[in-house]
Motif scaffolding. Structure first.
Motif: not given
Length: 182
Positions: A1-5, A32-35, A45-53
């Motif tokens: 389980m990812t930290l976001n999840r 956490l509020f942003e997440l 889709a919020a569980f997956e890490p987003h690109s930092r580009r």
């Protein structure tokens, strides 16, 4: 389980306060509020890490300029003229009122496959160390110029130091000093 999840599940499913979840898992409350806002907007889709580009890069060279660089290279080459980055830079500046660095022009010419790589240095694998197989088979000679000092730091006589070296053992066979010879 990812930290976001884990964070979203703790707040949404378990109904725990944001402050407690942030303290327990060592993240900031603002993150956490942003997440949570991202979860409400995007769903799973919020569980997956987003690109930092970054979404945009304001200093990127415009596509029109890149096309102009390639076009100038082809025109200058076809006319039999020098078509290097400095020449292209001059044409861009004087005929098209565009200022681009030499390195940028070179980078885009390389990306377009218009530059044949010609390395200036030989690869280290091509160097073959010369060494004699037997002692006294080959000697090396070298001399070094050295200026002697008189008492009080005044300049003195010029001297040449002559060194003879056995190439196999790498021992100095002779080191002598002589008056300077011209």
């Amino acid at each position: 389980m990812t930290l976001n999840r884990l964070l979203i599940t703790s707040v949404v499913v378990e109904n725990r306060p944001v402050r407690d979840v942030a303290a327990q898992y060592g993240v900031s409350e603002s993150w956490l509020f942003e997440l949570l806002a991202r979860y409400r907007a995007e769903g799973d889709a919020a569980f997956e890490p987003h690109s930092r580009r970054p979404r945009s890069v304001p200093t990127t060279t415009p596509v029109e300029t890149i096309d102009l660089i390639v076009e100038l290279r082809e025109k200058l080459s076809a006319a039999g003229l020098d078509a290097g980055p400095d020449t292209i830079r001059w044409h861009l500046e004087h005929h098209h009122a565009t200022v681009v660095s030499r390195a940028t022009i070179s980078r885009y010419l390389t990306k377009a496959g218009l530059v044949v790589p010609e390395p200036k240095k030989r690869p280290k694998s091509s160097y073959i160390r010369f060494a004699a197989e037997m002692p006294n088979e080959t000697w090396q000679s070298d001399f070094t110029h050295y200026r002697l000092r008189r008492p009080g730091g005044r300049p003195g006589a010029d001297t040449e130091i002559l060194t003879w070296l056995d190439d196999c053992s790498r021992y100095a066979l002779s080191v002598t000093a002589h008056h300077r010879v011209t």
